[in-house]
Motif scaffolding. Sequence first.
Motif, PDB file in Angstrom:
ATOM      1  N   LEU A  47      56.040  38.843  33.896  1.00 42.84           N
ATOM      2  CA  LEU A  47      57.951  38.448  33.621  1.00 42.84           C
ATOM      3  C   LEU A  47      58.439  39.132  35.534  1.00 42.84           C
ATOM      4  CD1 LEU A  47      58.758  40.271  31.248  1.00 42.84           C
ATOM      5  CD2 LEU A  47      58.276  37.669  31.182  1.00 42.84           C
TER       6      LEU A  47
ATOM      7  N   LYS B 214      56.283  38.555  38.087  1.00 34.72           N
ATOM      8  CA  LYS B 214      56.113  37.164  39.001  1.00 34.72           C
ATOM      9  C   LYS B 214      57.226  35.885  38.185  1.00 34.72           C
ATOM     10  CE  LYS B 214      51.518  38.364  39.766  1.00 34.72           C
ATOM     11  NZ  LYS B 214      50.080  38.052  40.414  1.00 34.72           N
ATOM     12  N   LEU B 215      57.432  35.997  37.116  1.00 33.99           N
ATOM     13  CA  LEU B 215      58.242  34.548  36.806  1.00 33.99           C
ATOM     14  C   LEU B 215      59.217  35.230  37.135  1.00 33.99           C
ATOM     15  CD1 LEU B 215      58.408  32.112  34.705  1.00 33.99           C
ATOM     16  CD2 LEU B 215      58.878  33.684  33.266  1.00 33.99           C
TER      17      LEU B 215
ATOM     18  N   VAL C 129      60.592  27.476  38.585  1.00 31.61           N
ATOM     19  CA  VAL C 129      59.917  27.416  37.140  1.00 31.61           C
ATOM     20  C   VAL C 129      61.315  26.295  35.700  1.00 31.61           C
ATOM     21  CG1 VAL C 129      58.716  28.062  35.447  1.00 31.61           C
ATOM     22  CG2 VAL C 129      58.352  28.973  37.873  1.00 31.61           C
ATOM     23  N   SER C 130      61.646  27.025  36.044  1.00 31.36           N
ATOM     24  CA  SER C 130      62.497  26.842  35.114  1.00 31.36           C
ATOM     25  C   SER C 130      62.897  25.211  35.550  1.00 31.36           C
ATOM     26  CB  SER C 130      64.236  27.975  34.817  1.00 31.36           C
ATOM     27  OG  SER C 130      64.646  27.958  36.216  1.00 31.36           O
TER      28      SER C 130
ATOM     29  N   TYR D  50      54.240  28.177  32.657  1.00 33.71           N
ATOM     30  CA  TYR D  50      53.830  28.947  33.570  1.00 33.71           C
ATOM     31  C   TYR D  50      53.296  30.876  33.498  1.00 33.71           C
ATOM     32  CZ  TYR D  50      54.336  31.173  38.531  1.00 33.71           C
ATOM     33  OH  TYR D  50      54.554  32.504  39.287  1.00 33.71           O
ATOM     34  N   LEU D  51      54.128  30.838  32.485  1.00 35.92           N
ATOM     35  CA  LEU D  51      54.463  32.448  31.926  1.00 35.92           C
ATOM     36  C   LEU D  51      53.295  32.805  31.326  1.00 35.92           C
ATOM     37  CD1 LEU D  51      55.662  34.900  31.990  1.00 35.92           C
ATOM     38  CD2 LEU D  51      56.539  34.377  30.079  1.00 35.92           C
TER      39      LEU D  51
ATOM     40  N   PRO E  43      58.668  26.631  32.196  1.00 33.17           N
ATOM     41  CA  PRO E  43      58.271  28.340  31.827  1.00 33.17           C
ATOM     42  C   PRO E  43      57.402  28.710  31.145  1.00 33.17           C
ATOM     43  CG  PRO E  43      60.323  27.455  30.941  1.00 33.17           C
ATOM     44  CD  PRO E  43      59.809  26.422  31.287  1.00 33.17           C
TER      45      PRO E  43
ATOM     46  N   ARG F  45      60.057  33.885  40.424  1.00 33.57           N
ATOM     47  CA  ARG F  45      60.129  31.978  40.711  1.00 33.57           C
ATOM     48  C   ARG F  45      60.543  31.584  40.093  1.00 33.57           C
ATOM     49  NH1 ARG F  45      55.808  30.036  43.858  1.00 33.57           N
ATOM     50  NH2 ARG F  45      55.537  28.487  42.396  1.00 33.57           N
ATOM     51  N   TRP F  46      61.560  31.640  38.954  1.00 34.58           N
ATOM     52  CA  TRP F  46      62.009  31.286  38.172  1.00 34.58           C
ATOM     53  C   TRP F  46      62.732  29.661  38.139  1.00 34.58           C
ATOM     54  CZ3 TRP F  46      62.364  31.194  33.161  1.00 34.58           C
ATOM     55  CH2 TRP F  46      62.790  30.291  32.695  1.00 34.58           C
TER      56      TRP F  46
ATOM     57  N   VAL G 293      50.449  32.807  34.361  1.00 35.59           N
ATOM     58  CA  VAL G 293      51.007  34.068  34.578  1.00 35.59           C
ATOM     59  C   VAL G 293      49.939  34.979  33.750  1.00 35.59           C
ATOM     60  CG1 VAL G 293      51.900  35.759  35.143  1.00 35.59           C
ATOM     61  CG2 VAL G 293      52.006  33.463  35.775  1.00 35.59           C
TER      62      VAL G 293
END
Length: 175
Positions: A40, A42-43, A50-51, A59-60, A56, A46-47, A63
């Motif tokens: 989370l 990392k997400l 990515v969003s 991507y999550l 997302p 880059r939110w 990861v």
Amino acid sequence: MADDDGFREFVHARLRRLSRIAYLLTGDHHAAEDLLQNALVKLASRWSKVSAGGAPDAYLRKVLYHEHVSAWRRNRHLRAEWSTAEPPESGSGRDMAAETVRRLLLEQALAKLTRKQRAVIVLRFVEDLSEADAAAALGVTVGTVKSQTSYALKRLRELAPELHVLVREPKEAWA
């Protein structure tokens, strides 16, 4: 992240499922929390990108699985087993004993697999992803997913024949 642009809502809506998946991967509540937290973080960093890309979840997932394998590689020499004792939820009207047996059977069976096999099994049969989606999440070919799934299922049939009871049970009962 001054303005989270939906990040909190995204995480809140998926936290229970993500926590369960992290636990199934690690087999340990503390390791699962660490794994999910790292993914989370990392997400979150880059939110916005990515969003905006519209994927997302994918991507999550990628990861999460990559962090799981990387953590295992980093900590091979530090492996230890931890026991946890959590009181069951009360008053839900569900058969907690049967759910506990199913959960324990699944956890013990997954523990008999390699990390990659466990990741493929969780992606394919718990998250119900297609072979192509599982391959994308793991960054491998579809052929690798197929072969790892085949090896994992063969190993489970040999080492955990008691799993036949889960085949007849609904997937929702695994949680």
